[in-house]
Enzyme design. Structure first.
Site, PDB file in Angstrom:
ATOM      1  N   HIS A   1       0.775  -1.277   0.008  1.00 44.55           N
ATOM      2  CA  HIS A   1      -0.256   0.005   0.060  1.00 44.55           C
ATOM      3  C   HIS A   1       0.923   1.358  -0.340  1.00 44.55           C
ATOM      4  CE1 HIS A   1       0.374  -0.565   4.444  1.00 44.55           C
ATOM      5  NE2 HIS A   1       0.615   0.827   4.352  1.00 44.55           N
TER       6      HIS A   1
ATOM      7  N   ASP B   1      -0.112  -7.039   0.941  1.00 40.89           N
ATOM      8  CA  ASP B   1       0.522  -6.138   1.768  1.00 40.89           C
ATOM      9  C   ASP B   1       1.869  -6.030   1.668  1.00 40.89           C
ATOM     10  OD1 ASP B   1       0.422  -3.600   1.871  1.00 40.89           O
ATOM     11  OD2 ASP B   1      -0.005  -3.696   4.007  1.00 40.89           O
TER      12      ASP B   1
ATOM     13  N   SER C   1       4.809   1.844   7.909  1.00 42.11           N
ATOM     14  CA  SER C   1       4.106   0.874   7.209  1.00 42.11           C
ATOM     15  C   SER C   1       5.777   1.068   6.026  1.00 42.11           C
ATOM     16  CB  SER C   1       3.127   1.350   6.061  1.00 42.11           C
ATOM     17  OG  SER C   1       2.264   1.589   6.426  1.00 42.11           O
TER      18      SER C   1
END
Length: 341
Positions: free
Chosen positions: A74, A104, A184
């Site tokens: 993402h 992901d 992330s």
């Protein structure tokens, strides 16, 4: 006397553990990168909006001497441009090599000539062997604070639907180590200094970190590296549930809403369009107005397993084959084809 000896042993262990973590950080931190992404997003409100470049950040980890980097899908999924910043001050443009949004995980690579210099290459661990309760730590750039370390334990393993229709496990590790925006794509390490996962998302009721973070296992990224089934579509999507399907007047059980898109990915080259109308539905921030993919390779989107069925069907096509796709755009259904790479 025995009590004093016991207390001394406890203090020695605590000090030794702290020093060990400090030493580990020095050993592995040069492999961690900050990923700077530019993507297209709407700027302004109402009819006065226009599409403009928007900046965002994530993290990643260097896994070989040629500039290959692991991160979260993402972070880069709809990127127009990517640059990676290393601890030693080096900065490089990068390109997407492969991506698997379901797990992901993604792989990017430094563009052009890469100089390793004193940078350390991450050691990859076996995520299947890590046990619940083990000490772990995360390095990343939460809210832009570069090379930030947080520690915790492995809290659990999470497999949403056990097995999907094609018997693919979609697994996430759970941790209480602090993970925030910017983390992330950053590495999760065990106390041997091995990467056992890539930071993915958090569960929150407050909007901040509530002690429940999810990490894609390192073995998921290794599987992506070993396969050719992770091409970069360059689009961020949302599988529509029953409520959203009704709201958006989709004439079937589900669909894949295109939220944002990169002109450099395969979806952008096909001519698919992303969203441009900001909306909040059930607490989720979305961009509406983009294409809704209704069918790929003759398989309709009907539930959460549809993507696995489509992936299985696509594997039967040969390179160069044309694959049909059905799209809902502005209330009209149209058909297109894309070539398997």
């Amino acid at each position: 006397m025995k009590r004093l000896v016991s207390l001394s042993i406890i203090l020695f262990c605590l000090i030794g553990h702290t020093q060990n973590l400090a030493q580990l950080y020095k050993k592995v931190s040069s492999a961690v990168v900050v990923i700077n992404v530019e993507s297209v997003a709407p700027d302004g409100e109402g009819s006065s909006f226009q599409m403009a470049l928007a900046a965002s950040q994530g993290s990643g980890v260097l896994v070989n001497s040629e500039g290959l980097i692991w991160t979260a899908a993402h972070v880069i999924q709809s990127a127009e441009s990517i640059t990676v910043d290393f601890l030693d001050g080096d900065s490089y443009p990068a390109e997407v090599i492969a991506s698997n949004p379901m797990s992901d995980v993604a792989i990017i690579k430094v563009s052009g000539t890469f100089e390793l210099k004193e940078k350390k290459i991450a050691t990859i661990g076996d995520s299947d062997k890590v046990e619940i309760g083990e000490d772990i730590f995360v390095i990343g750039a939460p809210h832009g604070f570069k090379q930030s370390l947080s520690r915790g334990i492995l809290s659990g393993r999470y497999i949403p639907d056990k097995l999907s229709n094609d018997f693919e496990q979609i697994e996430f590790l759970q941790t209480d180590a602090a993970i925030n925006p910017g983390n992330s794509g950053g590495p999760l390490y065990n106390m041997k200094g091995e990467v056992i996962g890539i930071a993915s998302s958090i569960y929150t009721t407050s909007g901040g970190f509530d002690g429940i973070g999810f990490v894609a296992p390192s073995n998921s990224v290794k599987n992506l590296m070993d396969s050719s089934n992770g091409p970069w579509t360059g689009m961020e999507t949302l599988l529509l549930n029953e409520e959203l399907t009704r709201i958006l007047n989709v004439p079937q059980k589900s669909g894949l809403l295109v939220i944002s898109i990169s002109s450099k990915g395969s979806a952008g080259k096909l001519g698919l369009r992303g969203g441009y109308i900001p909306a909040v539905i059930n607490g989720n921030q979305l961009l509406l107005g983009g294409d809704i993919i209704m069918e790929v390779a003759g398989i309709k989107f009907e539930d959460k397993n549809s993507r696995s069925l489509i992936k299985q069907k696509l594997a039967s096509y040969k390179t160069g084959d044309l694959i049909p796709i059905v799209i809902l755009r502005n209330g009209q259904i149209g058909a297109a084809q894309f070539q398997k790479q």
